[in-house]
Enzyme design. Sequence first.
Site, mmCIF file in Angstrom:
data_model
loop_
_atom_site.group_PDB
_atom_site.id
_atom_site.type_symbol
_atom_site.label_atom_id
_atom_site.label_comp_id
_atom_site.label_asym_id
_atom_site.label_seq_id
_atom_site.Cartn_x
_atom_site.Cartn_y
_atom_site.Cartn_z
ATOM 1 N N LYS A 22 0.824 -1.205 0.000
ATOM 2 C CA LYS A 22 0.000 0.000 0.000
ATOM 3 C C LYS A 22 0.863 1.261 0.000
ATOM 4 O O LYS A 22 0.691 2.166 -0.824
ATOM 5 C CB LYS A 22 -0.905 0.020 1.234
ATOM 6 C CG LYS A 22 -1.687 1.320 1.416
ATOM 7 C CD LYS A 22 -2.500 1.317 2.697
ATOM 8 C CE LYS A 22 -1.699 1.743 3.902
ATOM 9 N NZ LYS A 22 -1.664 3.226 4.070
ATOM 10 N N ASN A 23 1.826 1.326 0.930
ATOM 11 C CA ASN A 23 2.624 2.541 1.056
ATOM 12 C C ASN A 23 3.494 2.779 -0.167
ATOM 13 O O ASN A 23 3.778 3.927 -0.516
ATOM 14 C CB ASN A 23 3.482 2.469 2.317
ATOM 15 C CG ASN A 23 2.652 2.583 3.588
ATOM 16 O OD1 ASN A 23 1.526 3.076 3.557
ATOM 17 N ND2 ASN A 23 3.183 2.120 4.699
ATOM 18 N N CYS A 118 -4.573 8.535 9.635
ATOM 19 C CA CYS A 118 -4.829 7.945 10.948
ATOM 20 C C CYS A 118 -4.431 8.905 12.065
ATOM 21 O O CYS A 118 -3.455 9.639 11.949
ATOM 22 C CB CYS A 118 -4.054 6.637 11.112
ATOM 23 S SG CYS A 118 -4.763 5.238 10.244
ATOM 24 N N ARG A 123 2.628 14.061 13.198
ATOM 25 C CA ARG A 123 3.238 13.780 11.894
ATOM 26 C C ARG A 123 3.230 15.015 10.992
ATOM 27 O O ARG A 123 2.637 15.028 9.921
ATOM 28 C CB ARG A 123 2.526 12.608 11.208
ATOM 29 C CG ARG A 123 2.557 11.341 12.020
ATOM 30 C CD ARG A 123 2.318 10.125 11.170
ATOM 31 N NE ARG A 123 0.960 10.024 10.710
ATOM 32 C CZ ARG A 123 0.528 9.069 9.896
ATOM 33 N NH1 ARG A 123 1.342 8.151 9.465
ATOM 34 N NH2 ARG A 123 -0.730 9.023 9.515
ATOM 35 N N ASP A 308 4.724 0.132 12.044
ATOM 36 C CA ASP A 308 3.450 -0.354 11.527
ATOM 37 C C ASP A 308 3.166 -1.806 11.900
ATOM 38 O O ASP A 308 2.112 -2.343 11.550
ATOM 39 C CB ASP A 308 3.396 -0.209 10.002
ATOM 40 C CG ASP A 308 3.051 1.205 9.570
ATOM 41 O OD1 ASP A 308 2.613 2.000 10.422
ATOM 42 O OD2 ASP A 308 3.204 1.519 8.372
ATOM 43 N N ARG A 400 -8.507 0.344 4.582
ATOM 44 C CA ARG A 400 -7.507 1.237 4.003
ATOM 45 C C ARG A 400 -6.209 0.497 3.710
ATOM 46 O O ARG A 400 -5.426 0.922 2.856
ATOM 47 C CB ARG A 400 -7.221 2.412 4.945
ATOM 48 C CG ARG A 400 -8.362 3.405 5.109
ATOM 49 C CD ARG A 400 -7.951 4.591 5.965
ATOM 50 N NE ARG A 400 -6.670 5.110 5.505
ATOM 51 C CZ ARG A 400 -5.634 5.327 6.304
ATOM 52 N NH1 ARG A 400 -5.696 5.055 7.589
ATOM 53 N NH2 ARG A 400 -4.506 5.807 5.808
#
Length: 422
Positions: A22-23, A118, A123, A308, A400
């Site tokens: 995903k990232n 999220c 961040r 993560d 997601r």
Amino acid sequence: MDSIVVTGNGPLKGEIPIAGAKNACLTLMPATLLTDAPLTLTNAPRLSDIRTMTELLGSLGAEVASLQGGQVLALSSHDLTSHRADYDIVRKMRASILVLGPMLARDGHAVVSLPGGCAIGARPVDLHLRALEALGAELNLRDGYVHAKAPGGLKGARFRFPIVSVGATENALMAATLAKGTTILENAAREPEIVDLAQCLRRMGAQIEGEGTSTITIQGVASLGGATHPVVTDRIELGTYMLAPAIAGGSVECLGGRLDLVQAFADKLHEAGVEVTETARGLRVTRNSDRLRSVNVATEPFPGFPTDLQAQFMAAMCTADGVSVLEEHIFENRFMHAPELTRMGAQIEVHGGTATVTGVERLRGAPVMATDLRASVSLILAGLAAEGETIVSRVYHLDRGYENVEDKLGACGARIERIKAS
């Protein structure tokens, strides 16, 4: 909202295909903005975040076609109609900020809303902006938007990130490919997603050296062309499913898994008493003992233990023998899953960025609520080892980052089902 029901059902056995990252995909998709030639991404994951990035790129005039059931994305930015990324889309996903560098590099101007995502800490995007300023961008923040321009184009520069930032490295790397002269990024992120992006950009004609190390050198080129690029395996999905047999017992083969993507994580699994072996098709994970051993973990930038996977690993430590200490060094507010795990009988104490977990022999099923993407799947994993039924609500977070989680775990013997919202 949908919910997922998990009933503890003993050891798992089978195989789980691991999707593209995903990232990585969310970083590769904005690379289309650097060129007017086609960019094709294969091995793409089918996730709500990918749909959000598709919507964002579409709002700028880029074309994104989803082919082969969503596993191939055909992108084209030959005729951009806008350089403004609006709040209504950007607020849904933090990766939206990655359109800033490419638009600025290609056309010399962009307006991008400050992002969402999220709720796992502030961040801030200041490192993205400082890196782009070093390349000659003129930035103005007003009304929640970054107004950026580079009338004469970006110029190569030497920039040292004060702290390691994956997103800022990605934004600066993409922008530097079209900057005039040489750019040197120091203290750059080393994640596999950075390497994957650099490989894709090189296929498009970029001149890049040093990806995967802390110093990346980019020689700017006048223009980039098209390319076809496979998205790297999702190391976070891989680690998550490696934890499923670790928590529930049994043996699962993760198809497409690569040890080099998760070495630090695999080392901790081994320490906990889990066997990880490479196979011709991926990685096999087996728990032979009745109970895991407690292990201490501290999250770090790659190649260290991934932030993560911290929530998922905490779920495993809830039933381990002994006391484990988990230190979160990347994001604040990333222990929001701990209170939900305690509802299932876990013994967890949180003090600032440290969580102490005293293992119990068995968790109990309970209604719990997902607070973010990784927390949501940690609760599902915990449910695999719990007596009775665990109901996880607010699983829109889950969608997601994980595709078909109930099908993948169900194929290995887990009792898991999605309850659609009425």
